[in-house]
Motif scaffolding. Structure first.
Motif, PDB file in Angstrom:
ATOM      1  N   LYS B  87       6.714 -12.783  -9.186  1.00 31.39           N
ATOM      2  CA  LYS B  87       7.057 -12.520  -7.788  1.00 31.39           C
ATOM      3  C   LYS B  87       5.981 -13.070  -6.880  1.00 31.39           C
ATOM      4  O   LYS B  87       4.810 -13.146  -7.263  1.00 31.39           O
ATOM      5  N   TYR B  88       6.387 -13.392  -5.680  1.00 32.70           N
ATOM      6  CA  TYR B  88       5.420 -13.547  -4.610  1.00 32.70           C
ATOM      7  C   TYR B  88       5.843 -12.552  -3.544  1.00 32.70           C
ATOM      8  O   TYR B  88       6.989 -12.554  -3.096  1.00 32.70           O
ATOM      9  N   SER B  89       4.929 -11.677  -3.122  1.00 33.11           N
ATOM     10  CA  SER B  89       5.288 -10.647  -2.148  1.00 33.11           C
ATOM     11  C   SER B  89       4.371 -10.714  -0.939  1.00 33.11           C
ATOM     12  O   SER B  89       3.166 -10.945  -1.067  1.00 33.11           O
ATOM     13  N   TYR B  90       4.970 -10.490   0.207  1.00 32.23           N
ATOM     14  CA  TYR B  90       4.207 -10.377   1.441  1.00 32.23           C
ATOM     15  C   TYR B  90       4.502  -9.014   2.037  1.00 32.23           C
ATOM     16  O   TYR B  90       5.656  -8.609   2.135  1.00 32.23           O
ATOM     17  N   TYR B  91       3.434  -8.268   2.412  1.00 28.48           N
ATOM     18  CA  TYR B  91       3.625  -6.965   3.065  1.00 28.48           C
ATOM     19  C   TYR B  91       2.989  -6.999   4.444  1.00 28.48           C
ATOM     20  O   TYR B  91       1.866  -7.479   4.571  1.00 28.48           O
ATOM     21  N   SER B  92       3.661  -6.447   5.424  1.00 28.33           N
ATOM     22  CA  SER B  92       3.028  -6.378   6.743  1.00 28.33           C
ATOM     23  C   SER B  92       2.060  -5.192   6.785  1.00 28.33           C
ATOM     24  O   SER B  92       1.133  -5.170   7.565  1.00 28.33           O
ATOM     25  N   ASN B  93       2.292  -4.211   5.921  1.00 31.28           N
ATOM     26  CA  ASN B  93       1.401  -3.046   5.870  1.00 31.28           C
ATOM     27  C   ASN B  93       1.132  -2.712   4.407  1.00 31.28           C
ATOM     28  O   ASN B  93       1.954  -2.106   3.734  1.00 31.28           O
ATOM     29  N   GLU B  94      -0.030  -3.132   3.928  1.00 28.42           N
ATOM     30  CA  GLU B  94      -0.314  -3.004   2.490  1.00 28.42           C
ATOM     31  C   GLU B  94      -0.473  -1.563   2.013  1.00 28.42           C
ATOM     32  O   GLU B  94      -0.268  -1.257   0.861  1.00 28.42           O
ATOM     33  N   GLU B  95      -0.870  -0.684   2.910  1.00 25.73           N
ATOM     34  CA  GLU B  95      -1.211   0.683   2.503  1.00 25.73           C
ATOM     35  C   GLU B  95       0.031   1.561   2.365  1.00 25.73           C
ATOM     36  O   GLU B  95      -0.069   2.742   2.084  1.00 25.73           O
ATOM     37  N   SER B  96       1.183   0.983   2.599  1.00 24.74           N
ATOM     38  CA  SER B  96       2.414   1.757   2.674  1.00 24.74           C
ATOM     39  C   SER B  96       2.722   2.543   1.397  1.00 24.74           C
ATOM     40  O   SER B  96       2.680   2.007   0.294  1.00 24.74           O
ATOM     41  N   GLY B  97       3.011   3.823   1.561  1.00 25.30           N
ATOM     42  CA  GLY B  97       3.423   4.669   0.435  1.00 25.30           C
ATOM     43  C   GLY B  97       4.761   5.303   0.759  1.00 25.30           C
ATOM     44  O   GLY B  97       5.574   4.714   1.458  1.00 25.30           O
ATOM     45  N   ILE B  98       4.991   6.511   0.236  1.00 26.80           N
ATOM     46  CA  ILE B  98       6.230   7.224   0.556  1.00 26.80           C
ATOM     47  C   ILE B  98       5.826   8.598   1.077  1.00 26.80           C
ATOM     48  O   ILE B  98       5.250   9.399   0.338  1.00 26.80           O
ATOM     49  N   ALA B  99       6.104   8.864   2.354  1.00 24.34           N
ATOM     50  CA  ALA B  99       5.634  10.086   2.990  1.00 24.34           C
ATOM     51  C   ALA B  99       6.161  11.322   2.278  1.00 24.34           C
ATOM     52  O   ALA B  99       7.355  11.438   2.030  1.00 24.34           O
ATOM     53  N   GLY B 100       5.259  12.228   1.933  1.00 24.77           N
ATOM     54  CA  GLY B 100       5.655  13.496   1.345  1.00 24.77           C
ATOM     55  C   GLY B 100       5.801  13.457  -0.161  1.00 24.77           C
ATOM     56  O   GLY B 100       6.106  14.467  -0.784  1.00 24.77           O
ATOM     57  N   PHE B 101       5.614  12.266  -0.785  1.00 27.65           N
ATOM     58  CA  PHE B 101       5.815  12.189  -2.231  1.00 27.65           C
ATOM     59  C   PHE B 101       4.658  11.469  -2.921  1.00 27.65           C
ATOM     60  O   PHE B 101       4.032  10.584  -2.344  1.00 27.65           O
ATOM     61  N   GLN B 102       4.445  11.844  -4.150  1.00 24.89           N
ATOM     62  CA  GLN B 102       3.466  11.183  -4.999  1.00 24.89           C
ATOM     63  C   GLN B 102       4.227  10.430  -6.086  1.00 24.89           C
ATOM     64  O   GLN B 102       5.083  11.011  -6.739  1.00 24.89           O
ATOM     65  N   THR B 103       3.945   9.154  -6.233  1.00 29.55           N
ATOM     66  CA  THR B 103       4.656   8.410  -7.270  1.00 29.55           C
ATOM     67  C   THR B 103       3.718   8.128  -8.434  1.00 29.55           C
ATOM     68  O   THR B 103       2.499   8.125  -8.270  1.00 29.55           O
ATOM     69  N   GLY B 104       4.309   7.886  -9.599  1.00 30.42           N
ATOM     70  CA  GLY B 104       3.518   7.470 -10.754  1.00 30.42           C
ATOM     71  C   GLY B 104       3.146   6.004 -10.593  1.00 30.42           C
ATOM     72  O   GLY B 104       3.563   5.335  -9.632  1.00 30.42           O
ATOM     73  N   GLU B 105       2.402   5.512 -11.552  1.00 34.69           N
ATOM     74  CA  GLU B 105       1.901   4.133 -11.511  1.00 34.69           C
ATOM     75  C   GLU B 105       3.027   3.119 -11.333  1.00 34.69           C
ATOM     76  O   GLU B 105       2.945   2.188 -10.544  1.00 34.69           O
ATOM     77  N   GLU B 106       4.127   3.301 -12.065  1.00 40.55           N
ATOM     78  CA  GLU B 106       5.185   2.297 -12.040  1.00 40.55           C
ATOM     79  C   GLU B 106       6.179   2.498 -10.907  1.00 40.55           C
ATOM     80  O   GLU B 106       7.065   1.688 -10.700  1.00 40.55           O
ATOM     81  N   GLY B 107       6.016   3.596 -10.178  1.00 38.99           N
ATOM     82  CA  GLY B 107       6.851   3.806  -9.017  1.00 38.99           C
ATOM     83  C   GLY B 107       6.296   3.075  -7.801  1.00 38.99           C
ATOM     84  O   GLY B 107       6.948   2.985  -6.772  1.00 38.99           O
ATOM     85  N   GLU B 108       5.078   2.565  -7.953  1.00 38.61           N
ATOM     86  CA  GLU B 108       4.456   1.842  -6.834  1.00 38.61           C
ATOM     87  C   GLU B 108       4.993   0.428  -6.743  1.00 38.61           C
ATOM     88  O   GLU B 108       5.548  -0.108  -7.693  1.00 38.61           O
ATOM     89  N   LEU B 109       4.754  -0.179  -5.587  1.00 40.47           N
ATOM     90  CA  LEU B 109       5.214  -1.553  -5.396  1.00 40.47           C
ATOM     91  C   LEU B 109       4.222  -2.529  -6.046  1.00 40.47           C
ATOM     92  O   LEU B 109       3.062  -2.188  -6.247  1.00 40.47           O
ATOM     93  N   PRO B 110       4.679  -3.737  -6.362  1.00 41.42           N
ATOM     94  CA  PRO B 110       3.747  -4.693  -6.969  1.00 41.42           C
ATOM     95  C   PRO B 110       2.665  -5.123  -5.985  1.00 41.42           C
ATOM     96  O   PRO B 110       2.789  -4.934  -4.775  1.00 41.42           O
TER      97      PRO B 110
END
Lengths: 305, 433
Positions: B87-110
């Motif tokens: 993949k090649y990915s571009y993010y406008s906001n790299e720190e982005s997570g999911i408000a109110g939730f904790q994800t495991g390692e593989e639930g995160e974005l590349p």
């Protein structure tokens, strides 16, 4: 919520157990393609239930492992398919997921027709840069009617083993089929004699057995490589070829897009024809007999146009 | 077997072909008295010519036969298929997570920039007439380190009576629609929000699973399993082998040749008697996850190679009971329900082109006062992502996908662009529904 789930599981388990007592019913034949369903009907008549997994408008290679197919194969006694990897994208998966006890890969009740006849066009080089090649040869074996005679024998044998009570009936209808169909083959060969030696362009090499039987030459395919749709560059090449070589017709199957064939026809004046390919491929091909009869008729009519 | 028979046949034929002329000589000699020599010789020559042609035919076939048989033991090699994904990915906001939730390692974005997705090696074979085996190994990059991950290593029964099959080993249990699927077969290059949050992208574990396919004319399957519970979302002490359990029911069928559908309900119960830790936040207790899905495809005449329209949606509900500990601050009692869903539509408008849109959304739990202003507190924010993609398949074995996501999963928005390739080589993959 937990209780609802457990209720479903136990009810379902109960149904499964009830299935055990359902032995001794009419055998079910699962045919991957309509031509095998038609052959099964010739042999078994109404003594077995025949189901065709695909219709004439479907390309049997690109089928998905749909839930309806799993349900059907789970309840079948005999499965008959072309083989030589034609159904490799979905048949192994539904066999695995359906949990069938009677039919499985390598078992007696799974007939791969290509295993019993000589396949043609075995690739000299097995590499996907050649497209979606089948190492075991061209799998579309049904269009040579002699192959149908052989597979009718195999099917009769397997069906009789699975349903010994009707063995005599199956053997009798096979004998009738062998006699009538062989007589027809001779008629068709005589009728199709003027087609021998003609050059044809086909969309995909799925009718090679018909052409090799009728001694028609395949001068080219609209697909640049098996499974890769026609490109403008490749079609331009075919157009050039048509200038030097006399091409009789461009043919395609009911499940294929006629666009490339029409384009080449407009550019070169060569006629384009849709051949039925399998039983049900057009209105005249409702039975096995109609399939070969009508394919030859369409090819012969192209000469009169 | 077939090759053997063919081999015996052709060698017998060869032998016969050589013997026939010899056997015919006495007959020919006996006839010499009655008929003219010329006539006799003519028929013998004809016969020889005919036999030579037959022998020639057989000889032409010989090299092919010997090439096949020299496969020897390698004929028993399992099928192998390899998937490469980048993949090649571009993010406008790299720190982005999911408000109110904790994800495991593989639930995160590349990672942004170039990244390899899962490079996967899949091997399988029928072991004998009762079992088949499957091994899937993925090479993934986690925090800059290449790791080998065992995705699946299971054996499955074949041919058991009344539609039963058993699976044992490392597997992706049946849950919802997506969980058992390999991510390279997905329609989008990332998993929808509820899968990333509740299942770490996809739950896999060691255990045993059973399935019944019922004897109906439409498809009904039910099953379930027991697992160690050592993978997210479970975090059980693996001493009893029941750290997680599943149960599911799914059914489907065809409507004519053009329409097919599949629906299902599933339940995943997981224990967290050892702490489940994600980014300094620990959960102990137990959780129940319920999932409902529906998928429907339409392709004119059933010819899905040319065009196909599919819609799919899933609704997941999670009930967590236990204690949350935020960065060692002591346990806070927690008993709450949250949910999430996604809906997507994908249209194959040309044999090699697909376009799709997906909307996914979470409804976070209301946190107790003690957990206010922690990462578990989404305040009144509703995380949502709009995703659109277009993909080009050169053949069944290669594709390129462009994806755009308008991500409002976190408090601040993130616009993401992804270009992704996926290729498979080796054994022909399955066209799963």
């Amino acid at each position: 919520m937990k209780k609802i789930f457990l209720f479903f599981i136990f009810t379902a388990a109960g149904f499964s157990a009830a299935d055990l007592s359902a032995a001794g019913k009419t055998p079910s034949i699962f045919a991957c393609e309509p031509e095998w369903a038609a052959l099964a009907t010739e042999i078994a008549g109404d003594r077995a239930k025949t189901y065709s997994a695909t219709a004439a408008a479907q390309d049997a290679h690109y089928i998905q492992a749909k839930p309806g197919l799993m349900a059907k194969i789970r309840n079948s006694d005999i499965v008959i398919c072309s083989g030589a990897e034609l159904e490799t994208g979905w048949l192994p998966l539904i066999l695995r997921k359906a949990g069938s006890s009677k039919v499985q890969e390598g078992g007696e009740n799974l007939i791969y027709a290509a295993d019993y006849v000589e396949t043609i066009e075995k690739p000299a080089r097995i590499d996907r840069s050649e497209g979606d090649v089948h190492p075991e040869g061209n799998p579309h074996i049904h269009l040579n009617p002699y192959n149908m005679l052989k597979i009718a024998d195999i099917l009769t044998e397997k069906l009789s083993a699975a349903d010994p009570g009707n063995a005599e009936f199956y053997s009798k209808s096979n004998k009738t089929f062998q006699k009538n169909f062989s007589a027809k083959i001779k008629e068709w060969e005589k009728k199709a004699a003027p087609l021998a030696g003609k050059n044809i362009i086909t969309n995909h090499k799925n009718m090679s057995y018909l052409f090799s039987w009728l001694k028609i030459k395949t001068a080219g395919t609209l697909e640049p490589k098996p499974g890769i749709p026609a490109t403008s560059k490749h079609l331009a090449g075919l157009k050039d070829m048509a200038k030097t070589e006399k091409i009789y017709a461009v043919v395609y199957a009911p499940f294929e897009s006629p666009r490339a064939a029409k384009w080449l026809s407009r550019q070169t004046g060569i006629k384009y024809l849709m051949l039925p390919y399998t039983v049900g491929g057009n209105a005249q091909s409702k039975t096995l007999y109609g399939l070969y009869e009508n394919s030859i008729d369409i090819l012969l009519e192209a000469a009169d146009k | 077997m077939r090759k053997n028979i063919f081999c015996i046949k052709s060698s017998a034929f060869l032998a016969l072909a050589f013997l026939l002329p010899v056997l015919n000589i006495p007959e020919a000699a006996a006839q010499a008295g009655r008929k003219t020599n010329n006539h006799d010789m003519e028929s013998i020559y004809k016969r020889i010519e005919q036999l030579e042609r037959e022998i020639g035919k057989i000889r032409q076939k010989e090299p092919e036969q010997s090439a096949k048989q020299s496969l020897g033991l390698s004929a028993f090699n399992p099928y192998i298929s390899i998937v490469l994904n980048g993949k090649y990915s571009y993010y406008s906001n790299e720190e982005s997570g999911i408000a109110g939730f904790q994800t495991g390692e593989e639930g995160e974005l590349p990672e942004k920039g170039f990244s390899l997705g899962e490079s996967e090696i899949n091997m399988g074979a029928n072991i004998d007439d009762k079992f088949l085996g499957n091994l899937t190994v993925a090479i993934v990059n986690e925090d800059g380190e290449d790791k080998i991950e065992l995705e699946e290593a299971f054996l499955q029964t074949i041919g058991l009576p009344c539609g039963i099959s058993l699976t044992a080993g490392r597997m992706k249990p049946v849950f919802g629609y997506l969980n058992e699927k390999h991510s390279h077969t997905d329609d989008f290059s990332d998993r929808p929000l509820p899968y990333r949050v509740y299942l770490n992208g996809g739950y896999k574990d060691d255990g045993a699973q059973f399935a019944f396919v019922l004897p109906f004319s439409f498809y009904v399957e039910t099953g379930g399993g027991l697992y160690n519970g050592t993978h997210f979302p479970a975090s059980a002490e693996a001493d009893r082998g029941n750290g997680a359990s599943t149960a599911y029911l799914r059914f489907g069928g065809d409507i004519g040749t053009s329409n097919s559908w599949l629906a299902g309900a599933s339940w995943l119960h997981s224990k967290n008697n050892a702490a489940r830790e994600t980014d300094g936040i620990e959960f102990t207790g137990k959780s129940d996850l319920y999932g409902f899905f529906l998928k429907h495809t339409y392709s004119p005449g059933g010819n899905s190679r040319h065009s196909e329209f599919s819609v799919q949606g899933e609704y997941l509900i999670r009930n967590e009971k236990g204690f949350y500990d935020i960065e060692g601050g002591g346990p806070n009692k927690f008993d709450n329900k949250s949910s999430g869903w996604y809906a997507q539509a994908v249209y194959k408008f040309l044999p090699r082109w697909k376009a799709g849109y997906r909307y996914s959304r979470m409804k976070p739990e209301k946190v107790p006062a003690a957990l206010a202003d922690t990462p578990l507190d989404a305040k009144d924010h509703r995380p949502e992502i709009h995703t659109a993609m277009i993909q080009w398949d050169n053949s069944e074995f290669s594709r390129i996908r462009f994806q755009y996501s308008h991500d409002r999963a976190d408090f601040e928005r993130d616009d993401r662009f992804t270009v992704e390739y996926t290729v498979t080589f080796g054994a022909h993959g399955a066209h799963s529904f």
